[in-house]
Design a protein around this motif. Structure first.
Motif, PDB file in Angstrom:
ATOM      1  N   GLU A  58       0.822  -1.218   0.000  1.00 38.70           N
ATOM      2  CA  GLU A  58       0.000   0.000   0.000  1.00 38.70           C
ATOM      3  C   GLU A  58       0.855   1.268   0.000  1.00 38.70           C
ATOM      4  N   GLY A  59       2.042   1.182   0.578  1.00 30.30           N
ATOM      5  CA  GLY A  59       2.924   2.337   0.664  1.00 30.30           C
ATOM      6  C   GLY A  59       4.289   1.906   1.155  1.00 30.30           C
ATOM      7  N   ALA A  60       5.173   2.887   1.382  1.00 26.73           N
ATOM      8  CA  ALA A  60       6.537   2.575   1.813  1.00 26.73           C
ATOM      9  C   ALA A  60       7.105   3.728   2.629  1.00 26.73           C
ATOM     10  N   ASP A  61       8.133   3.403   3.420  1.00 28.15           N
ATOM     11  CA  ASP A  61       8.880   4.367   4.218  1.00 28.15           C
ATOM     12  C   ASP A  61      10.277   4.463   3.594  1.00 28.15           C
ATOM     13  N   PRO A  62      10.505   5.438   2.714  1.00 24.20           N
ATOM     14  CA  PRO A  62      11.760   5.494   1.962  1.00 24.20           C
ATOM     15  C   PRO A  62      12.961   5.874   2.827  1.00 24.20           C
ATOM     16  N   GLU A  63      14.131   5.422   2.383  1.00 27.57           N
ATOM     17  CA  GLU A  63      15.397   5.735   3.035  1.00 27.57           C
ATOM     18  C   GLU A  63      16.301   6.476   2.051  1.00 27.57           C
ATOM     19  N   VAL A  64      17.338   7.094   2.564  1.00 27.19           N
ATOM     20  CA  VAL A  64      18.317   7.775   1.718  1.00 27.19           C
ATOM     21  C   VAL A  64      18.857   6.786   0.686  1.00 27.19           C
ATOM     22  N   GLY A  65      18.863   7.206  -0.571  1.00 30.67           N
ATOM     23  CA  GLY A  65      19.372   6.374  -1.659  1.00 30.67           C
ATOM     24  C   GLY A  65      18.319   5.532  -2.357  1.00 30.67           C
ATOM     25  N   ASP A  66      17.096   5.541  -1.843  1.00 36.14           N
ATOM     26  CA  ASP A  66      16.036   4.756  -2.486  1.00 36.14           C
ATOM     27  C   ASP A  66      15.584   5.386  -3.798  1.00 36.14           C
ATOM     28  N   LEU A  67      15.237   4.522  -4.726  1.00 30.82           N
ATOM     29  CA  LEU A  67      14.551   4.897  -5.962  1.00 30.82           C
ATOM     30  C   LEU A  67      13.140   4.351  -5.801  1.00 30.82           C
ATOM     31  N   ALA A  68      12.142   5.162  -6.064  1.00 30.21           N
ATOM     32  CA  ALA A  68      10.769   4.726  -5.830  1.00 30.21           C
ATOM     33  C   ALA A  68       9.842   5.283  -6.899  1.00 30.21           C
ATOM     34  N   TYR A  69       8.672   4.659  -6.982  1.00 32.40           N
ATOM     35  CA  TYR A  69       7.619   5.107  -7.875  1.00 32.40           C
ATOM     36  C   TYR A  69       6.471   5.617  -7.019  1.00 32.40           C
ATOM     37  N   TYR A  70       6.062   6.869  -7.258  1.00 31.10           N
ATOM     38  CA  TYR A  70       4.908   7.412  -6.565  1.00 31.10           C
ATOM     39  C   TYR A  70       3.729   7.318  -7.529  1.00 31.10           C
ATOM     40  N   ALA A  71       2.937   6.262  -7.341  1.00 27.18           N
ATOM     41  CA  ALA A  71       1.866   5.921  -8.278  1.00 27.18           C
ATOM     42  C   ALA A  71       0.807   7.023  -8.451  1.00 27.18           C
ATOM     43  N   PRO A  72       0.358   7.699  -7.372  1.00 30.21           N
ATOM     44  CA  PRO A  72      -0.701   8.701  -7.572  1.00 30.21           C
ATOM     45  C   PRO A  72      -0.334   9.813  -8.565  1.00 30.21           C
ATOM     46  N   TRP A  73       0.934  10.151  -8.639  1.00 34.84           N
ATOM     47  CA  TRP A  73       1.364  11.222  -9.548  1.00 34.84           C
ATOM     48  C   TRP A  73       2.179  10.708 -10.734  1.00 34.84           C
ATOM     49  N   ASN A  74       2.344   9.379 -10.868  1.00 28.75           N
ATOM     50  CA  ASN A  74       3.141   8.780 -11.937  1.00 28.75           C
ATOM     51  C   ASN A  74       4.545   9.395 -11.993  1.00 28.75           C
ATOM     52  N   GLN A  75       5.240   9.369 -10.848  1.00 28.08           N
ATOM     53  CA  GLN A  75       6.559   9.989 -10.772  1.00 28.08           C
ATOM     54  C   GLN A  75       7.602   9.053 -10.182  1.00 28.08           C
ATOM     55  N   LEU A  76       8.821   9.232 -10.683  1.00 26.61           N
ATOM     56  CA  LEU A  76       9.990   8.626 -10.067  1.00 26.61           C
ATOM     57  C   LEU A  76      10.385   9.532  -8.902  1.00 26.61           C
ATOM     58  N   ALA A  77      10.672   8.937  -7.758  1.00 32.47           N
ATOM     59  CA  ALA A  77      11.142   9.684  -6.587  1.00 32.47           C
ATOM     60  C   ALA A  77      12.501   9.124  -6.188  1.00 32.47           C
ATOM     61  N   THR A  78      13.478  10.006  -6.034  1.00 33.89           N
ATOM     62  CA  THR A  78      14.827   9.611  -5.641  1.00 33.89           C
ATOM     63  C   THR A  78      15.169  10.381  -4.364  1.00 33.89           C
TER      64      THR A  78
END
Length: 114
Positions: A58-78
């Motif tokens: 359902e979601g995630a708790d990102p850490e420094v250095g993570d690459l992630a996808y934010y589905a609601p906005w269709n964005q890559l998050a670094t």
């Protein structure tokens, strides 16, 4: 999958996990994306198309250095700083090092590692 990020001429090694979302992201490579800062913790970029989130948490708790996808906005998050849990965030992988380079980067190129 091993990938290479290029930020302001600096090459950074990273690894994508084996999730359906990460595999769908890898199918779009190579990509060159414009980055925008968000909350002085991450750089975000619009992706050319939505990624599959089949089987993703359902979601995630990102850490420094993570690459992630934010589905609601269709964005890559670094992430170059710690950030809080976000619903709709799917972790794609992790940078080996170099997260501090993100803080000042305006563009990122992502490709399969040579």
């Amino acid at each position: 999958m091993n990938i290479r990020l290029t930020l302001d001429g600096h090459h950074i090694a990273a690894t994508l996990n084996d999730s359906p979302t990460a595999r769908d992201f890898a199918a779009q490579l190579p990509l060159t994306l414009s980055l925008r800062d968000l909350n002085q913790a991450e750089k975000i970029a619009d992706l050319p198309r939505k990624l599959s989130t089949s089987g993703a948490p359902e979601g995630a708790d990102p850490e420094v250095g993570d690459l992630a996808y934010y589905a609601p906005w269709n964005q890559l998050a670094t992430y170059y700083r710690d950030a809080r849990y976000a619903t709709g965030l799917v972790i794609l992988g992790q940078m080996a090092d170099g997260a501090e380079e993100l803080a000042t980067a305006d563009e990122i190129t992502i490709e399969a590692a040579p």
